[in-house]
Design a protein around this motif. Structure first.
Motif, PDB file in Angstrom:
ATOM      1  N   GLN A  10      11.238  35.015 -33.271  1.00  0.00           N
ATOM      2  CA  GLN A  10      12.016  33.799 -33.504  1.00  0.00           C
ATOM      3  C   GLN A  10      12.653  33.240 -32.227  1.00  0.00           C
ATOM      4  O   GLN A  10      12.574  32.031 -31.980  1.00  0.00           O
ATOM      5  CB  GLN A  10      13.091  34.042 -34.577  1.00  0.00           C
ATOM      6  CG  GLN A  10      12.535  34.482 -35.929  1.00  0.00           C
ATOM      7  CD  GLN A  10      11.416  33.594 -36.438  1.00  0.00           C
ATOM      8  OE1 GLN A  10      11.559  32.386 -36.523  1.00  0.00           O
ATOM      9  NE2 GLN A  10      10.290  34.205 -36.796  1.00  0.00           N
ATOM     10  N   PHE A  14      11.716  29.618 -30.668  1.00  0.00           N
ATOM     11  CA  PHE A  14      12.762  28.627 -30.441  1.00  0.00           C
ATOM     12  C   PHE A  14      12.704  28.087 -29.004  1.00  0.00           C
ATOM     13  O   PHE A  14      12.731  26.873 -28.781  1.00  0.00           O
ATOM     14  CB  PHE A  14      14.141  29.236 -30.709  1.00  0.00           C
ATOM     15  CG  PHE A  14      15.271  28.266 -30.512  1.00  0.00           C
ATOM     16  CD1 PHE A  14      15.644  27.396 -31.523  1.00  0.00           C
ATOM     17  CD2 PHE A  14      15.961  28.219 -29.306  1.00  0.00           C
ATOM     18  CE1 PHE A  14      16.676  26.484 -31.340  1.00  0.00           C
ATOM     19  CE2 PHE A  14      16.994  27.320 -29.104  1.00  0.00           C
ATOM     20  CZ  PHE A  14      17.354  26.453 -30.132  1.00  0.00           C
ATOM     21  N   PHE A  17       9.374  25.948 -28.468  1.00  0.00           N
ATOM     22  CA  PHE A  17       9.387  24.629 -29.088  1.00  0.00           C
ATOM     23  C   PHE A  17      10.478  23.733 -28.517  1.00  0.00           C
ATOM     24  O   PHE A  17      10.305  22.515 -28.450  1.00  0.00           O
ATOM     25  CB  PHE A  17       9.527  24.755 -30.612  1.00  0.00           C
ATOM     26  CG  PHE A  17       8.231  25.027 -31.306  1.00  0.00           C
ATOM     27  CD1 PHE A  17       7.443  23.990 -31.771  1.00  0.00           C
ATOM     28  CD2 PHE A  17       7.764  26.326 -31.463  1.00  0.00           C
ATOM     29  CE1 PHE A  17       6.235  24.227 -32.390  1.00  0.00           C
ATOM     30  CE2 PHE A  17       6.556  26.579 -32.079  1.00  0.00           C
ATOM     31  CZ  PHE A  17       5.787  25.529 -32.547  1.00  0.00           C
ATOM     32  N   LEU A  18      11.586  24.319 -28.102  1.00  0.00           N
ATOM     33  CA  LEU A  18      12.636  23.519 -27.461  1.00  0.00           C
ATOM     34  C   LEU A  18      12.133  22.935 -26.144  1.00  0.00           C
ATOM     35  O   LEU A  18      12.321  21.739 -25.863  1.00  0.00           O
ATOM     36  CB  LEU A  18      13.870  24.384 -27.211  1.00  0.00           C
ATOM     37  CG  LEU A  18      15.018  23.700 -26.445  1.00  0.00           C
ATOM     38  CD1 LEU A  18      15.541  22.493 -27.223  1.00  0.00           C
ATOM     39  CD2 LEU A  18      16.137  24.696 -26.156  1.00  0.00           C
ATOM     40  N   TYR A  21       9.551  20.240 -26.851  1.00  0.00           N
ATOM     41  CA  TYR A  21      10.189  19.031 -27.388  1.00  0.00           C
ATOM     42  C   TYR A  21      10.886  18.238 -26.279  1.00  0.00           C
ATOM     43  O   TYR A  21      10.792  16.999 -26.241  1.00  0.00           O
ATOM     44  CB  TYR A  21      11.193  19.408 -28.469  1.00  0.00           C
ATOM     45  CG  TYR A  21      11.929  18.222 -29.047  1.00  0.00           C
ATOM     46  CD1 TYR A  21      11.248  17.247 -29.770  1.00  0.00           C
ATOM     47  CD2 TYR A  21      13.294  18.075 -28.852  1.00  0.00           C
ATOM     48  CE1 TYR A  21      11.914  16.152 -30.297  1.00  0.00           C
ATOM     49  CE2 TYR A  21      13.968  16.979 -29.377  1.00  0.00           C
ATOM     50  CZ  TYR A  21      13.278  16.024 -30.092  1.00  0.00           C
ATOM     51  OH  TYR A  21      13.940  14.935 -30.601  1.00  0.00           O
ATOM     52  N   ILE A  64      10.052  18.984 -35.100  1.00  0.00           N
ATOM     53  CA  ILE A  64      10.491  20.082 -34.240  1.00  0.00           C
ATOM     54  C   ILE A  64      11.988  20.378 -34.358  1.00  0.00           C
ATOM     55  O   ILE A  64      12.375  21.551 -34.484  1.00  0.00           O
ATOM     56  CB  ILE A  64      10.085  19.820 -32.773  1.00  0.00           C
ATOM     57  CG1 ILE A  64       8.567  19.682 -32.661  1.00  0.00           C
ATOM     58  CG2 ILE A  64      10.561  20.960 -31.879  1.00  0.00           C
ATOM     59  CD1 ILE A  64       8.077  19.423 -31.262  1.00  0.00           C
ATOM     60  N   MET A  68      13.635  24.058 -35.294  1.00  0.00           N
ATOM     61  CA  MET A  68      14.543  24.807 -34.427  1.00  0.00           C
ATOM     62  C   MET A  68      15.855  25.113 -35.133  1.00  0.00           C
ATOM     63  O   MET A  68      16.435  26.193 -34.956  1.00  0.00           O
ATOM     64  CB  MET A  68      14.784  24.022 -33.132  1.00  0.00           C
ATOM     65  CG  MET A  68      13.550  23.930 -32.242  1.00  0.00           C
ATOM     66  SD  MET A  68      13.894  23.257 -30.614  1.00  0.00           S
ATOM     67  CE  MET A  68      14.448  21.594 -31.024  1.00  0.00           C
ATOM     68  N   GLN A  72      17.491  28.884 -35.873  1.00  0.00           N
ATOM     69  CA  GLN A  72      18.843  29.247 -35.462  1.00  0.00           C
ATOM     70  C   GLN A  72      19.727  29.645 -36.641  1.00  0.00           C
ATOM     71  O   GLN A  72      20.537  30.556 -36.533  1.00  0.00           O
ATOM     72  CB  GLN A  72      19.488  28.090 -34.698  1.00  0.00           C
ATOM     73  CG  GLN A  72      18.996  27.924 -33.271  1.00  0.00           C
ATOM     74  CD  GLN A  72      19.358  29.110 -32.398  1.00  0.00           C
ATOM     75  OE1 GLN A  72      18.562  30.030 -32.224  1.00  0.00           O
ATOM     76  NE2 GLN A  72      20.559  29.118 -31.856  1.00  0.00           N
TER      77      GLN A  72
END
Length: 295
Positions: A10, A14, A17-18, A21, A64, A68, A72
């Motif tokens: 995870q 995160f 993808f952060l 993005y 996205i 995220m 979280q």
């Protein structure tokens, strides 16, 4: 359900993808800002280029950030209304991207095959009308998706094996009969995917035929370089979409299909700004001016 149930993955997902993005958003917004700030780029070609960048920002911002937040908060819940809204917006921007690529192919066709009449044919009124019609068709298509899904009956708690509310997944999860909806969606998808692709192929057939008649090597190179970035984006967009479709047809694993769709939903919008900027001297020159002015 996201892309993985493994808790150790995870934080990695995160961060990945952060970063993707941020690159996608900043890259596409930089393209839009560069075109709007340089008067030399206020032409139909760059007007059409800025619209897919805006669509890519909207496309990725719909999926996205939600993913995220889910990672979280360790909560993968989305409301029924939120799911319909997300599906509708994703469909809207996905269809809009396809239609705008077709409009850009037509713009290049007119510029290369009818250069003397380009400014007359591709006037600001027609350019704005083509974008407006593309948006209107995409809006109707996404609204049709929402109407069809809203007519279906679902259980109170449904697990969607994807990282966003993908239309075909919702049809499979419905309690009521969705065979008619599936046929209609595939039919409309074939039209809104096949017709633009046919238009692009026809435009480039005429473009290549016209370029081959040019006698000078410099003229041929200039013409090919004008279309190079757009052709690269077309290949990436339709290639990734076809790859996702084929993987879903061959594989029976919904989770694997979700992983394959990352290419179409995340990677392609992230790479588009690089393709447009790295292969276009005018964009690079305008970016350098903008960055110098900002500094």
């Amino acid at each position: 359900m996201g892309l993985s149930d493994d808790p150790e993955l995870q934080p990695l997902l995160f961060g990945l993808f952060l970063s993707m993005y941020l690159v996608t958003t900043l890259g596409n917004l930089l393209i839009i800002l560069t075109i709007s700030s340089d008067s030399h780029l206020h032409t139909p070609m760059y007007f059409f280029l800025s619209n897919p960048s805006l669509a890519d920002v909207g496309f990725t911002s719909t999926t996205i950030p939600k993913m995220m937040v889910d990672i979280q908060t360790h909560s993968r819940v989305i409301s029924y209304g939120g799911c319909l809204t997300q599906m509708s917006i994703v469909t809207l921007f996905g269809c809009l991207d396809s239609l705008l690529l077709t409009v850009m192919a037509y713009d290049r066709f007119v510029a290369i095959c009818h250069p003397l009449h380009y400014s007359v044919i591709m006037n600001p009124r027609l350019s704005g009308l083509l974008v407006l019609v593309s948006f209107f068709i995409s809006f109707l298509y996404s609204h049709l998706h929402s109407l069809m899904v809203s007519q279906l009956i679902f259980f109170m708690d449904v697990e969607i094996p994807h990282f966003f509310c993908e239309p075909s997944q919702l049809f499979h999860l419905a309690c009521s009969d969705s065979s008619t909806n599936n046929i209609l969606i595939y039919f409309l998808g074939a039209i809104l995917g096949g017709v633009p692709l046919t238009g692009i192929l026809f435009s480039y057939t005429r473009i290549v035929s016209s370029i081959l008649r040019v006698s000078s090597t410099g003229g041929k190179y200039k013409a090919f370089s004008t279309c190079g970035s757009h052709l690269s984006v077309v290949c990436l967009f339709y290639g990734s979409a076809l790859g996702v479709y084929l993987s879903s047809a061959v594989s029976n694993s919904p989770r694997k299909n979700a992983v394959a769709s990352v290419m179409y939903n995340v990677v392609t919008p992230m790479l588009n700004p690089f393709m447009y900027s790295l292969r276009n001297r005018d964009i690079k020159r305008a970016m350098q001016k903008l960055l110098r002015r900002t500094a």
